[in-house]
Design an enzyme around this catalytic site. Structure first.
Site, PDB file in Angstrom:
ATOM      1  N   ASP A   8       0.808  -1.219  -0.139  1.00 20.35           N
ATOM      2  CA  ASP A   8      -0.112  -0.019   0.037  1.00 20.35           C
ATOM      3  C   ASP A   8       0.923   1.261   0.096  1.00 20.35           C
ATOM      4  O   ASP A   8       2.227   0.945   0.350  1.00 20.35           O
ATOM      5  CB  ASP A   8      -0.878  -0.010   1.573  1.00 20.35           C
ATOM      6  CG  ASP A   8      -1.744   1.244   1.444  1.00 20.35           C
ATOM      7  OD1 ASP A   8      -2.321   1.483   0.421  1.00 20.35           O
ATOM      8  OD2 ASP A   8      -1.921   1.621   2.440  1.00 20.35           O
ATOM      9  N   ASP A  10      -0.254   5.090   1.078  1.00 21.61           N
ATOM     10  CA  ASP A  10      -0.595   6.004   1.995  1.00 21.61           C
ATOM     11  C   ASP A  10      -0.288   5.275   3.376  1.00 21.61           C
ATOM     12  O   ASP A  10      -1.139   4.352   3.568  1.00 21.61           O
ATOM     13  CB  ASP A  10      -1.674   6.760   1.787  1.00 21.61           C
ATOM     14  CG  ASP A  10      -1.697   7.663   0.506  1.00 21.61           C
ATOM     15  OD1 ASP A  10      -0.886   8.541   0.434  1.00 21.61           O
ATOM     16  OD2 ASP A  10      -2.587   7.301  -0.206  1.00 21.61           O
TER      17      ASP A  10
END
Ligand code: MG
Length: 215
Positions: A8, A10
């Site tokens: 991922d 963020d």
């Protein structure tokens, strides 16, 4: 077969929530602290409840920031991740970034990854395409993980970690506290992920011997 690591962006590679909060607090003279974010959509809810004074300006804040190229490019990286990812690339692992950012900011996302040395050899990135009508980012990320046969995922959203059928390293954040299932390992640093990765891939390899996972 190759080891594929799903990552991922963020709040895993990028210090995104603190960057959004800084902007938010200074623009609206607020004092929301990172420790208060006990669920990921805290800020969205806060905006809903406090937008009377600022109106549309506050309501549109998150969208505005998402599409603000200057702001996006300036989000600081989590420095320790850079070395770890490069070590994996040297071992021959494939890196696949899977983010819920909208597909419209693909270019700026790749620019950010390049800027900080994350755009490694053969890296892939997937962003959320709202036209595909996923109910949420949980089925979206799960589908990407299945489609590309990702072996391990690194994430900060607990809903996504719980929705995965593969091992997940969950980066400890105020908004992902609570009970975890057996496939999830809560971690506090990138060094810890690097240390534990071999074991996790080993366990996974044993259970899926036919895949012949090896370094
Ligand atoms: Mg995240």
């Amino acid at each position: 077969m190759k080891v594929k690591i799903g990552i991922d962006i963020d709040n895993v590679l990028a210090e995104s929530y603190p960057a959004y909060l800084d902007k938010f607090n200074s623009r609206f003279d607020a004092e929301v602290k990172l420790e208060q974010i006990r669920e990921f959509y805290f800020l969205n809810r806060y905006i809903e409840e406090n937008s009377i004074k600022h109106g549309k300006e506050m309501v549109d804040f998150i969208d505005e920031m998402v599409f603000d190229e200057k702001f996006q490019l300036e989000i600081p990286p989590i420095e320790e991740a850079i070395n770890v990812i490069n070590n994996w690339v040297k071992k021959g692992y494939d890196i696949h970034y899977v983010t819920s950012r909208p597909v419209e900011i693909r270019k700026i996302t790749i620019d950010w990854l390049k800027k900080h040395g994350f755009w490694v050899q053969k890296a892939k990135v997937d962003l959320f395409d709202s036209e595909k009508r996923y109910q949420s980012d949980v089925p979206y990320k799960k589908e990407i993980a299945n489609k590309y046969r990702i072996n391990v995922f690194i994430e900060d959203a607990i809903e996504i970690a719980l929705g995965m059928e593969i091992p997940v390293f969950l980066f400890d954040r105020p908004w992902n506290q609570g009970k975890l299932t057996k496939n999830i390992i809560r971690v506090y640093s990138w060094q810890e992920i690097e240390k534990k990765m071999t074991t996790v891939l080993g366990d996974f390899g044993d259970k899926n011997f036919e895949c012949g996972l090896q370094e």
